[in-house]
Design a protein around this motif. Structure first.
Motif, PDB file in Angstrom:
ATOM      1  N   UNK A 121      -1.083  11.616  18.430  1.00 30.07           N
ATOM      2  CA  UNK A 121      -1.084  10.204  18.807  1.00 30.07           C
ATOM      3  C   UNK A 121       0.338   9.691  18.952  1.00 30.07           C
ATOM      4  N   UNK A 122       0.461   8.586  19.683  1.00 32.56           N
ATOM      5  CA  UNK A 122       1.762   7.945  19.831  1.00 32.56           C
ATOM      6  C   UNK A 122       1.884   7.214  21.144  1.00 32.56           C
ATOM      7  N   UNK A 123       3.038   6.600  21.321  1.00 33.89           N
ATOM      8  CA  UNK A 123       3.300   5.864  22.555  1.00 33.89           C
ATOM      9  C   UNK A 123       4.115   6.745  23.503  1.00 33.89           C
ATOM     10  N   UNK A 124       4.781   6.130  24.451  1.00 36.41           N
ATOM     11  CA  UNK A 124       5.523   6.891  25.468  1.00 36.41           C
ATOM     12  C   UNK A 124       6.587   7.799  24.870  1.00 36.41           C
ATOM     13  N   UNK A 125       7.223   7.366  23.783  1.00 38.70           N
ATOM     14  CA  UNK A 125       8.251   8.203  23.158  1.00 38.70           C
ATOM     15  C   UNK A 125       7.649   9.502  22.629  1.00 38.70           C
ATOM     16  N   UNK A 126       6.503   9.405  21.965  1.00 42.23           N
ATOM     17  CA  UNK A 126       5.846  10.587  21.419  1.00 42.23           C
ATOM     18  C   UNK A 126       5.351  11.512  22.522  1.00 42.23           C
ATOM     19  N   UNK A 127       4.737  10.944  23.555  1.00 43.52           N
ATOM     20  CA  UNK A 127       4.271  11.755  24.683  1.00 43.52           C
ATOM     21  C   UNK A 127       5.440  12.515  25.314  1.00 43.52           C
ATOM     22  N   UNK A 128       6.553  11.814  25.493  1.00 39.28           N
ATOM     23  CA  UNK A 128       7.715  12.385  26.164  1.00 39.28           C
ATOM     24  C   UNK A 128       8.387  13.463  25.319  1.00 39.28           C
ATOM     25  N   UNK A 129       8.549  13.217  24.029  1.00 39.41           N
ATOM     26  CA  UNK A 129       9.185  14.209  23.155  1.00 39.41           C
ATOM     27  C   UNK A 129       8.341  15.480  23.092  1.00 39.41           C
TER      28      UNK A 129
END
Length: 175
Positions: free
Chosen positions: A78-86
């Motif tokens: 789970x996560x927002x754009x930062x998590x998806x991107x990392x």
């Protein structure tokens, strides 16, 4: 013997294949997941699209106030754009595909929002978006910086004061 000469461009690309504190491309779980996602695919662009699709479909979109770590995102899913991107960046790098993080704003539903998305190098740099499920990031993405967590912090610090005026736009429907 120094080995083969490496061009400046090749040397620059090598840094985008490396692990760091938050993009753990050399972690066994990241490597294993990347290999599982791509299956027997050998074409770099097809590999990128499979990774992008997997992250888009398997990471729950949820606002998160943390410094993202690829291995943590793989575990929590789970996560927002930062998590998806990392996570996407770590998966791509684990396969030897140069990847970097872009930070800026994206225009959605009439507003500009802070956003992060990855870029991969396949003969040229290509922006994509595993948060929004775009194999090619749309023109609604405005890049303000690139890098790791330092770029995210720098852009986030002034995002509330950023003023953008849309002077004109065209919309063409495919319907």
């Amino acid at each position: 013997d120094k080995g083969p000469e490496v061009s400046p461009k090749e040397a620059e690309l090598e840094r985008y294949k490396e692990s760091d504190l938050f993009i753990q491309a050399d972690h066994n779980e990241i490597r294993e997941k990347a290999r599982q996602i791509i299956g027997g695919e050998t074409d770099s662009w097809s590999r990128v699209k499979r990774l992008n699709d997997w992250v888009y479909k398997n990471i729950k979109k949820q606002p998160t106030l943390s410094i993202p770590s690829a291995i943590e995102v793989l575990k929590t899913r789970q996560g927002d754009c930062n998590e998806h991107t990392v996570l996407f960046t770590a998966l791509a790098r684990s396969l030897g595909i140069p990847a970097k993080i872009s930070v800026g704003v994206v225009y959605l539903k009439g507003y500009f929002f802070y956003h992060a998305w990855p870029e991969v190098f396949i003969g040229k740099w290509i922006s994509l978006d595993p948060t929004l499920g775009e194999d090619i990031a749309s023109a609604t993405h405005i890049k303000l910086a690139e890098g790791g967590i330092e770029a995210e912090i720098a852009v986030a610090a002034f995002i509330g004061r950023l003023k953008i005026e849309v002077l004109s736009y065209e919309y063409e429907s495919n319907d």
